[in-house]
Scaffold this motif. Structure first.
Motif, PDB file in Angstrom:
ATOM      1  N   GLU A 124      20.516 -12.111   0.655  1.00  0.00           N
ATOM      2  CA  GLU A 124      20.360 -10.654   0.743  1.00  0.00           C
ATOM      3  C   GLU A 124      19.817 -10.280   2.123  1.00  0.00           C
ATOM      4  O   GLU A 124      18.658  -9.911   2.264  1.00  0.00           O
ATOM      5  N   PRO A 125      20.651 -10.385   3.171  1.00  0.00           N
ATOM      6  CA  PRO A 125      20.134 -10.155   4.532  1.00  0.00           C
ATOM      7  C   PRO A 125      19.603  -8.754   4.772  1.00  0.00           C
ATOM      8  O   PRO A 125      18.567  -8.582   5.416  1.00  0.00           O
ATOM      9  N   GLU A 126      20.287  -7.730   4.225  1.00  0.00           N
ATOM     10  CA  GLU A 126      19.844  -6.357   4.466  1.00  0.00           C
ATOM     11  C   GLU A 126      18.515  -6.086   3.777  1.00  0.00           C
ATOM     12  O   GLU A 126      17.607  -5.476   4.372  1.00  0.00           O
ATOM     13  N   ALA A 127      18.387  -6.518   2.548  1.00  0.00           N
ATOM     14  CA  ALA A 127      17.131  -6.321   1.820  1.00  0.00           C
ATOM     15  C   ALA A 127      15.999  -7.108   2.468  1.00  0.00           C
ATOM     16  O   ALA A 127      14.856  -6.642   2.552  1.00  0.00           O
ATOM     17  N   PHE A 128      16.318  -8.304   2.962  1.00  0.00           N
ATOM     18  CA  PHE A 128      15.327  -9.141   3.631  1.00  0.00           C
ATOM     19  C   PHE A 128      14.788  -8.442   4.871  1.00  0.00           C
ATOM     20  O   PHE A 128      13.574  -8.395   5.097  1.00  0.00           O
ATOM     21  N   VAL A 129      15.700  -7.899   5.693  1.00  0.00           N
ATOM     22  CA  VAL A 129      15.292  -7.242   6.940  1.00  0.00           C
ATOM     23  C   VAL A 129      14.448  -6.003   6.652  1.00  0.00           C
ATOM     24  O   VAL A 129      13.431  -5.742   7.311  1.00  0.00           O
ATOM     25  N   LYS A 130      14.865  -5.223   5.632  1.00  0.00           N
ATOM     26  CA  LYS A 130      14.129  -4.004   5.298  1.00  0.00           C
ATOM     27  C   LYS A 130      12.721  -4.313   4.803  1.00  0.00           C
ATOM     28  O   LYS A 130      11.771  -3.573   5.087  1.00  0.00           O
ATOM     29  N   SER A 131      12.595  -5.394   4.069  1.00  0.00           N
ATOM     30  CA  SER A 131      11.290  -5.731   3.476  1.00  0.00           C
ATOM     31  C   SER A 131      10.417  -6.584   4.383  1.00  0.00           C
ATOM     32  O   SER A 131       9.242  -6.814   4.065  1.00  0.00           O
ATOM     33  N   PHE A 132      10.963  -7.047   5.477  1.00  0.00           N
ATOM     34  CA  PHE A 132      10.211  -7.945   6.348  1.00  0.00           C
ATOM     35  C   PHE A 132       9.005  -7.245   6.974  1.00  0.00           C
ATOM     36  O   PHE A 132       7.951  -7.858   7.176  1.00  0.00           O
ATOM     37  N   SER A 133       9.163  -5.958   7.297  1.00  0.00           N
ATOM     38  CA  SER A 133       8.076  -5.221   7.970  1.00  0.00           C
ATOM     39  C   SER A 133       6.795  -5.247   7.151  1.00  0.00           C
ATOM     40  O   SER A 133       5.692  -5.420   7.696  1.00  0.00           O
ATOM     41  N   TYR A 134       6.927  -5.108   5.835  1.00  0.00           N
ATOM     42  CA  TYR A 134       5.740  -5.112   4.965  1.00  0.00           C
ATOM     43  C   TYR A 134       5.045  -6.475   5.018  1.00  0.00           C
ATOM     44  O   TYR A 134       3.818  -6.564   5.163  1.00  0.00           O
ATOM     45  N   ALA A 135       5.846  -7.537   4.907  1.00  0.00           N
ATOM     46  CA  ALA A 135       5.274  -8.885   4.941  1.00  0.00           C
ATOM     47  C   ALA A 135       4.617  -9.169   6.286  1.00  0.00           C
ATOM     48  O   ALA A 135       3.554  -9.805   6.364  1.00  0.00           O
ATOM     49  N   TRP A 136       5.206  -8.677   7.362  1.00  0.00           N
ATOM     50  CA  TRP A 136       4.670  -8.886   8.713  1.00  0.00           C
ATOM     51  C   TRP A 136       3.353  -8.141   8.900  1.00  0.00           C
ATOM     52  O   TRP A 136       2.409  -8.650   9.510  1.00  0.00           O
ATOM     53  N   GLU A 137       3.253  -6.917   8.313  1.00  0.00           N
ATOM     54  CA  GLU A 137       2.005  -6.150   8.408  1.00  0.00           C
ATOM     55  C   GLU A 137       0.870  -6.830   7.633  1.00  0.00           C
ATOM     56  O   GLU A 137      -0.282  -6.802   8.057  1.00  0.00           O
ATOM     57  N   GLN A 138       1.241  -7.451   6.511  1.00  0.00           N
ATOM     58  CA  GLN A 138       0.218  -8.101   5.691  1.00  0.00           C
ATOM     59  C   GLN A 138      -0.221  -9.445   6.271  1.00  0.00           C
ATOM     60  O   GLN A 138      -1.335  -9.910   5.985  1.00  0.00           O
ATOM     61  N   ASN A 139       0.620 -10.062   7.070  1.00  0.00           N
ATOM     62  CA  ASN A 139       0.307 -11.385   7.624  1.00  0.00           C
ATOM     63  C   ASN A 139       0.626 -11.438   9.120  1.00  0.00           C
ATOM     64  O   ASN A 139       1.520 -12.167   9.568  1.00  0.00           O
ATOM     65  N   PRO A 140      -0.082 -10.657   9.930  1.00  0.00           N
ATOM     66  CA  PRO A 140       0.224 -10.597  11.376  1.00  0.00           C
ATOM     67  C   PRO A 140      -0.078 -11.887  12.131  1.00  0.00           C
ATOM     68  O   PRO A 140       0.431 -12.088  13.233  1.00  0.00           O
ATOM     69  N   ASP A 141      -0.873 -12.775  11.549  1.00  0.00           N
ATOM     70  CA  ASP A 141      -1.229 -14.024  12.233  1.00  0.00           C
ATOM     71  C   ASP A 141      -0.324 -15.187  11.853  1.00  0.00           C
ATOM     72  O   ASP A 141      -0.511 -16.309  12.351  1.00  0.00           O
ATOM     73  N   SER A 142       0.625 -14.945  10.990  1.00  0.00           N
ATOM     74  CA  SER A 142       1.497 -16.036  10.532  1.00  0.00           C
ATOM     75  C   SER A 142       2.485 -16.435  11.625  1.00  0.00           C
ATOM     76  O   SER A 142       3.255 -15.606  12.136  1.00  0.00           O
ATOM     77  N   GLN A 143       2.472 -17.719  11.976  1.00  0.00           N
ATOM     78  CA  GLN A 143       3.397 -18.215  12.983  1.00  0.00           C
ATOM     79  C   GLN A 143       4.839 -18.236  12.458  1.00  0.00           C
ATOM     80  O   GLN A 143       5.783 -18.017  13.207  1.00  0.00           O
ATOM     81  N   VAL A 144       4.979 -18.490  11.176  1.00  0.00           N
ATOM     82  CA  VAL A 144       6.321 -18.511  10.571  1.00  0.00           C
ATOM     83  C   VAL A 144       6.960 -17.129  10.646  1.00  0.00           C
ATOM     84  O   VAL A 144       8.118 -16.977  11.062  1.00  0.00           O
ATOM     85  N   LEU A 145       6.198 -16.106  10.236  1.00  0.00           N
ATOM     86  CA  LEU A 145       6.729 -14.742  10.284  1.00  0.00           C
ATOM     87  C   LEU A 145       6.916 -14.267  11.727  1.00  0.00           C
ATOM     88  O   LEU A 145       7.789 -13.435  12.001  1.00  0.00           O
TER      89      LEU A 145
END
Length: 414
Positions: free
Chosen positions: A24-45
């Motif tokens: 689900e590439p489109e859903a993944f891209v849309k939802s990525f911002s939330y995960a990135w905001e919650q984990n700004p120090d993650s090297q994987v993200l």
């Protein structure tokens, strides 16, 4: 569980993140911002962030470059059309020679090449100075029908063509692959330009016919102000399309090379048999000798085009054997022509025409020998196809130097 939580929960599971992205590439891209905001120090993200946003940046840069190239092409095409029309005006007044029309097109193609592949300053200075010197020198020559001046007119475009090659290759002018790319460009350019020119001629014929129905003869006006402008501008457009890797020309060119080579070989064989049959003698018949040289140049161009389009495939094909046979046949023709020219020089003395034809035949003869020997080694599995391409491309500057010699010295000597 929504995809936001899935990204966060699998933050240490690269395989699952990749699987979700592909599913689900489109859903993944849309939802990525939330995960990135919650984990700004993650090297994987952080890696995923760069991956997702780098594509967007790259696409924007590509679009920008295409727009920039298109804009430069449009401006240069208009300038080429206007310049050619102005030059034609002075040609009609008999103030300058018709050969000046090449300056309405070639310098603008050179500018397009330089604009899109900026070379070092010394190359820019060489190109600019040689184009300017050519313009001034050409128009300092008297408008006379002397043989030496006509030869200068005929050789100048060849010299400018080599300058165009310098502009095309830029900083890589000494690399064989860059010179080979220029030869391919010429073949694809001719195919594309001819295709568009035929469409333009059909439009011109239709336009003049329509105006003819209402009693208006616009042929002269239309030719001078529309057809000529379009022909010059079309050269810039064709150069742009070829350099943008237009698939039409690139797909057709190899097939044309494969079709033309055997046809030219068969035609040349029949022609040579008929020449012997009817008893034509290039040693005594001047007009036949000139036509012989015309055939030689045409077939040489077809052969070089075929070699350029043959690629770098190590595997031999029937086309390689046809090209080799064509080179041998052209070499025989050139040897006969060369002997005839030497005979005429020794019998009737030196003239500008005989000296110019002698020079170009010697150059072609040497080039054909080099190509033939390279082809022999390739067919014997002693070398790869690169040696054939080197024999073809490394000799190009020699033709340019000879053209420059004839252009700039013959009117002074003779």
């Amino acid at each position: 569980m929504d995809i936001n939580n899935i990204i966060i929960e699998n933050i240490d599971n690269p395989h699952e993140l990749e699987r979700r992205f592909r599913k689900e590439p489109e859903a993944f891209v849309k939802s990525f911002s939330y995960a990135w905001e919650q984990n700004p120090d993650s090297q994987v993200l952080a890696v995923w962030y760069e991956r997702l946003h780098f594509k967007e940046t790259a696409n924007n840069e590509k679009v920008f470059l295409l727009q920039k190239d298109f804009l430069s092409m449009g401006i240069l095409a208009i300038l080429a059309g206007i310049s050619t029309r102005i030059i034609l005006h002075f040609v009609e007044l008999q103030a300058i020679a018709p050969v000046n029309l090449v300056f309405g097109v070639l310098p603008f193609i050179a500018v397009y090449f330089v604009f899109n592949n900026t070379p070092k300053k010394n190359i820019l200075y060489i190109l600019a100075s040689l184009f300017l010197i050519s313009v001034f020198y050409l128009n300092m020559l008297p408008l006379e029908q002397k043989d030496s001046i006509i030869l200068a007119y005929l050789h100048l475009p060849i010299f400018l063509w080599t300058l165009l090659g310098l502009a095309f290759t830029g900083n890589e002018y000494g690399i064989g692959s860059a010179r080979l790319a220029y030869l391919k460009f010429n073949g694809e350019f001719c195919i594309l330009y001819a295709s568009m020119a035929i469409s333009g001629m059909l439009l011109a014929a239709l336009t003049m016919q329509l105006f003819g129905f209402i009693g208006m003869d616009i042929e002269e006006f239309y030719f001078k102000n529309v057809v000529l402008f379009g022909a010059a501008a079309l050269a810039i457009v064709a150069a742009y399309l070829v350099t943008r890797n237009l698939k039409l020309a690139k797909n057709i060119a190899p097939y044309i090379a494969k079709i033309f080579s055997p046809l030219v070989l068969a035609t040349l064989l029949v022609y040579m048999i008929m020449v012997i049959w009817v008893g034509k003698n290039p040693f005594l018949d001047r007009d036949f000798l000139l036509s012989f040289n015309g055939i030689l140049l045409s077939v040489l161009a077809v052969t070089i085009f075929s070699i350029a389009e043959s690629g770098t495939d190590e595997k031999k094909s029937i086309s390689d054997y046809i090209n080799f046979a064509l080179i041998v046949l052209v070499l025989i023709i050139d040897s006969v022509a060369l002997s005839a020219i030497v005979f005429r020089l020794s019998s009737y003395g030196i003239t500008p025409n005989r000296l110019a034809v002698l020079g170009v035949n010697i150059l072609i003869w040497a080039n054909l020998i080099w190509i033939m020997l390279s082809y022999m080694r390739f067919l014997q599995n002693k070398t790869g196809p690169s040696t054939i391409q080197d024999a073809t491309t490394k000799y190009l500057p020699v033709y340019g130097l000879w053209a420059a010699f004839v252009t700039f010295t013959f009117p002074l000597i003779f």
